[in-house]
Scaffold this motif. Structure first.
Motif, PDB file in Angstrom:
ATOM      1  N   ALA A 144      57.227 140.747  75.798  1.00 37.08           N
ATOM      2  CA  ALA A 144      56.762 140.006  74.692  1.00 37.08           C
ATOM      3  C   ALA A 144      57.918 139.217  73.971  1.00 37.08           C
ATOM      4  O   ALA A 144      57.825 138.349  73.430  1.00 37.08           O
ATOM      5  CB  ALA A 144      56.240 141.381  73.883  1.00 37.08           C
ATOM      6  N   LEU A 145      59.169 140.062  73.877  1.00 39.21           N
ATOM      7  CA  LEU A 145      60.282 139.186  73.256  1.00 39.21           C
ATOM      8  C   LEU A 145      60.739 138.108  73.937  1.00 39.21           C
ATOM      9  O   LEU A 145      61.073 137.171  73.408  1.00 39.21           O
ATOM     10  CB  LEU A 145      61.435 140.369  73.237  1.00 39.21           C
ATOM     11  CG  LEU A 145      62.466 140.103  72.216  1.00 39.21           C
ATOM     12  CD1 LEU A 145      61.951 139.929  70.790  1.00 39.21           C
ATOM     13  CD2 LEU A 145      63.416 141.050  72.278  1.00 39.21           C
ATOM     14  N   LEU A 146      60.757 138.085  75.359  1.00 40.16           N
ATOM     15  CA  LEU A 146      60.927 136.950  76.008  1.00 40.16           C
ATOM     16  C   LEU A 146      59.980 135.705  75.773  1.00 40.16           C
ATOM     17  O   LEU A 146      60.408 134.596  75.616  1.00 40.16           O
ATOM     18  CB  LEU A 146      60.928 137.216  77.486  1.00 40.16           C
ATOM     19  CG  LEU A 146      61.209 136.055  78.426  1.00 40.16           C
ATOM     20  CD1 LEU A 146      62.914 135.687  78.204  1.00 40.16           C
ATOM     21  CD2 LEU A 146      61.151 136.398  80.019  1.00 40.16           C
ATOM     22  N   ALA A 147      58.902 136.086  75.844  1.00 44.23           N
ATOM     23  CA  ALA A 147      57.921 134.971  75.261  1.00 44.23           C
ATOM     24  C   ALA A 147      58.042 134.354  73.924  1.00 44.23           C
ATOM     25  O   ALA A 147      58.191 133.201  73.724  1.00 44.23           O
ATOM     26  CB  ALA A 147      56.485 135.574  75.573  1.00 44.23           C
ATOM     27  N   TRP A 180      61.280 122.069  77.682  1.00 38.51           N
ATOM     28  CA  TRP A 180      60.378 122.707  78.717  1.00 38.51           C
ATOM     29  C   TRP A 180      61.130 123.797  79.688  1.00 38.51           C
ATOM     30  O   TRP A 180      60.583 124.653  80.170  1.00 38.51           O
ATOM     31  CB  TRP A 180      59.776 121.786  79.620  1.00 38.51           C
ATOM     32  CG  TRP A 180      58.377 121.207  78.973  1.00 38.51           C
ATOM     33  CD1 TRP A 180      58.377 120.055  78.292  1.00 38.51           C
ATOM     34  CD2 TRP A 180      57.299 121.825  78.896  1.00 38.51           C
ATOM     35  NE1 TRP A 180      57.128 119.517  77.931  1.00 38.51           N
ATOM     36  CE2 TRP A 180      56.379 120.939  78.189  1.00 38.51           C
ATOM     37  CE3 TRP A 180      56.612 122.932  79.365  1.00 38.51           C
ATOM     38  CZ2 TRP A 180      55.078 121.331  77.663  1.00 38.51           C
ATOM     39  CZ3 TRP A 180      55.273 123.261  78.932  1.00 38.51           C
ATOM     40  CH2 TRP A 180      54.700 122.201  78.185  1.00 38.51           C
ATOM     41  N   ALA A 181      62.592 123.760  79.527  1.00 38.24           N
ATOM     42  CA  ALA A 181      63.363 124.740  80.130  1.00 38.24           C
ATOM     43  C   ALA A 181      63.068 126.029  79.330  1.00 38.24           C
ATOM     44  O   ALA A 181      63.450 127.018  80.072  1.00 38.24           O
ATOM     45  CB  ALA A 181      65.003 124.225  80.274  1.00 38.24           C
ATOM     46  N   PHE A 182      62.942 125.933  78.238  1.00 32.96           N
ATOM     47  CA  PHE A 182      62.645 127.279  77.327  1.00 32.96           C
ATOM     48  C   PHE A 182      61.097 127.328  77.734  1.00 32.96           C
ATOM     49  O   PHE A 182      60.603 128.674  77.919  1.00 32.96           O
ATOM     50  CB  PHE A 182      62.827 126.876  75.935  1.00 32.96           C
ATOM     51  CG  PHE A 182      64.366 127.008  75.415  1.00 32.96           C
ATOM     52  CD1 PHE A 182      64.652 128.383  75.191  1.00 32.96           C
ATOM     53  CD2 PHE A 182      65.156 125.912  75.333  1.00 32.96           C
ATOM     54  CE1 PHE A 182      66.115 128.493  74.801  1.00 32.96           C
ATOM     55  CE2 PHE A 182      66.236 126.189  74.719  1.00 32.96           C
ATOM     56  CZ  PHE A 182      66.813 127.485  74.530  1.00 32.96           C
ATOM     57  N   LEU A 183      60.294 126.536  77.277  1.00 38.91           N
ATOM     58  CA  LEU A 183      58.825 126.812  77.329  1.00 38.91           C
ATOM     59  C   LEU A 183      57.979 127.246  78.331  1.00 38.91           C
ATOM     60  O   LEU A 183      57.102 128.101  78.286  1.00 38.91           O
ATOM     61  CB  LEU A 183      58.016 125.622  76.595  1.00 38.91           C
ATOM     62  CG  LEU A 183      58.331 124.691  75.352  1.00 38.91           C
ATOM     63  CD1 LEU A 183      57.912 123.756  74.923  1.00 38.91           C
ATOM     64  CD2 LEU A 183      58.239 126.045  74.237  1.00 38.91           C
ATOM     65  N   VAL A 184      58.713 127.144  79.653  1.00 44.56           N
ATOM     66  CA  VAL A 184      57.923 127.229  80.688  1.00 44.56           C
ATOM     67  C   VAL A 184      57.908 128.824  80.928  1.00 44.56           C
ATOM     68  O   VAL A 184      57.099 129.256  81.753  1.00 44.56           O
ATOM     69  CB  VAL A 184      58.947 126.818  81.813  1.00 44.56           C
ATOM     70  CG1 VAL A 184      60.170 127.163  82.185  1.00 44.56           C
ATOM     71  CG2 VAL A 184      58.154 126.845  83.261  1.00 44.56           C
ATOM     72  N   ASN A 185      59.133 129.470  80.282  1.00 40.81           N
ATOM     73  CA  ASN A 185      58.893 131.203  80.572  1.00 40.81           C
ATOM     74  C   ASN A 185      57.702 131.875  79.732  1.00 40.81           C
ATOM     75  O   ASN A 185      57.264 132.718  80.096  1.00 40.81           O
ATOM     76  CB  ASN A 185      60.030 131.692  79.874  1.00 40.81           C
ATOM     77  CG  ASN A 185      61.536 131.291  80.378  1.00 40.81           C
ATOM     78  OD1 ASN A 185      61.231 131.484  81.836  1.00 40.81           O
ATOM     79  ND2 ASN A 185      62.387 130.840  79.911  1.00 40.81           N
TER      80      ASN A 185
END
Length: 482
Positions: A102-105, A185-190
């Motif tokens: 959850a924290l990663l998202a 998107w390098a962040f958002l893809v996770n």
């Protein structure tokens, strides 16, 4: 078939009962879930590397300040791992695993939507903290879901392969997403991947029924976390500002003092955060030393080769990402074959062999020149090196987590994860500092190559020394006569 040994040690090679050819469906789904999470966390570590220049332009970070994108992740990832490995034993591994996802998202969304550098670095800190929470929990769930022996080795082999493949795929994805879409998107893809895993985890992973009893050792938690935070800060600061920098030296000194205090606290604590009995176990100590060198030296080599391909040979970030995608195939192969080889020759011999193969393949890189055909040598050497690298990862994980009861697996996997994160933080600054000491501020390809060769030589030497030490000091002890 010989009878199984009753005193099997991870460094010996006793015969074992054969593992079933097929896992039950539920176990396979649990394995896929945990491996998927580990793969995503590995991708998260490397996906931003290629995108750093675009990130700097997007949020106003100068070239010199870009180091903080990596440091903001490395500090919490390394500093809090041991603490949360123990917390997972006490509060439940599934609970910590879900919390980390959850924290990663959340961190990925914060970083991807950031409008300035402060918000972006906050997102990166959240991602690092998520890694410190989720990674040891996922690894301990993996070790406790599969009994010690062939099944666990197979699971850890796949885990090691996906970790290295994730590192390579992260570099590839970072280049593709940045070129075609945006660095965001390098962040958002996770985020969507983390949400899928969040939904699946409670349904597949059973609630913890073997939690450790007792209370959290607060003095131990404060000293070890503070010590690791200062140590990693000092290392990363020194890598960018030089080893004579006062802030770097202060960080290293404070970190060392706090870690010494930690050992004194643990020696007297009624319920220690990290049992000295576990910390002083030969397989734990030497296994983690092997893991430290396996991760630190190969991570450094990937960094050096990135500089070589882009600065010396003039290839693009996308081509560099594609080059590192090729060794991902041999990494996957090592993940499949590694557990079988380990079952035949033993964890200690496998760890030594992995280090030797990694060192030998990297030694070939001393032949690199300024001709663009050097890319062929990079691909061939990396393919062999990644095989040895993953084989070493499997061996060190098995070595450092075997022979311990389930209620101590959170501590053991916390140690292995901490070793991995500290290695990531240590390898690049230390080895790149060697290269810079030779190259200076020159951007001339010949001068840069000269510095890279020196750094590669030091990398190889460190790896060989580690292999020799483990071969000598992790020998199986002779059985006492009855």
């Amino acid at each position: 078939m010989p009878a199984p040994s009753k005193t099997a040690a991870p460094s010996s090679t006793p015969a074992e009962p054969s593992a079933p050819d097929r896992l039950p469906t539920r176990r396979r789904l649990i394995l896929a879930l945990l491996l998927g999470a580990q793969f995503m966390l590995a991708v998260d570590f490397s996906i931003l590397n290629v995108a750093l220049p675009d990130i700097g332009r997007g949020v106003g970070l100068s070239l010199g300040a870009l180091q903080w994108v990596a440091t903001a992740f490395a500090l919490p990832a390394a500093g809090f791992t041991l603490l949360f490995g123990r917390v997972a034993d006490l509060l439940g591994r599934r609970r910590l695993f879900v919390t980390g996802l959850a924290l990663l998202a959340a961190g990925s969304l914060v970083g991807g939507l950031a409008g300035n550098s402060a918000v972006l670095l906050t997102g990166r800190v959240l991602q690092g903290l998520a890694t410190a929470i989720a990674t040891p929990a996922a690894l301990s769930l993996l070790t406790t879901s599969f009994p010690e022996g062939p099944l666990r080795r197979r699971a850890l082999g796949l885990n090691g392969a996906l970790m290295s493949a994730g590192f390579a795929v992260g570099a590839l994805f970072g280049g593709v997403l940045t070129d075609l879409l945006s660095w965001r998107w390098a962040f958002l893809v996770n985020a969507p991947v983390a949400v899928v895993l969040l939904v699946a985890a409670p349904a597949l992973i059973p609630a913890d029924r073997d939690r450790a009893t007792g209370r959290l050792d607060i003095p131990g938690a404060v000293t070890v976390t503070g010590g690791l935070l200062f140590l990693v800060y000092g290392i990363t600061r020194a890598g960018h500002a030089g080893w004579g920098d006062s802030a770097a030296l202060t960080g290293l000194a404070v970190g060392a003092v706090l870690l010494v205090v930690f050992t004194l606290v643990e020696n007297r604590a009624a319920e220690p955060l990290a049992s000295l009995r576990v910390l002083t176990k030969r397989t734990v100590g030497w296994g983690n030393l092997g893991g430290l060198v396996v991760f630190a030296m190969e991570t450094a080599i990937v960094f050096l080769l990135t500089i070589y391909l882009q600065t010396v040979l003039g290839y693009s970030a996308l081509v560099t990402g594609l080059v590192f995608g090729v060794p991902g195939v041999t990494a996957a192969l090592a993940g499949v074959l590694g557990p079988r080889l380990l079952g035949r020759v033993g964890a200690r011999n496998s760890l030594v062999a992995g280090l030797v193969v990694q060192a030998a393949s990297n030694a070939v890189l001393l032949l690199l020149g300024t001709d663009r055909t050097g890319i062929v040598l990079v691909i061939a050497s990396s393919a062999i090196g990644f095989f040895g690298h993953v084989y070493g990862i499997v061996a060190y994980t098995v070595t450092a987590t075997s022979g311990l009861p389930d209620h101590e697996q959170g501590l053991a996997t916390g140690l292995t994860t901490m070793t991995q994160q500290v290695a990531f933080a240590l390898g690049i600054p230390v080895i790149s500092a060697v290269a810079v000491a030779r190259t200076g501020s020159s951007q001339d390809p010949v001068a840069v190559l000269d510095g890279l060769r020196l750094a590669i030589g030091v990398d190889v030497a460190v790896t060989v020394v580690a292999a020799v030490l483990i071969a000598v000091f992790l020998r199986p002890r002779a059985a006492r006569p009855a």
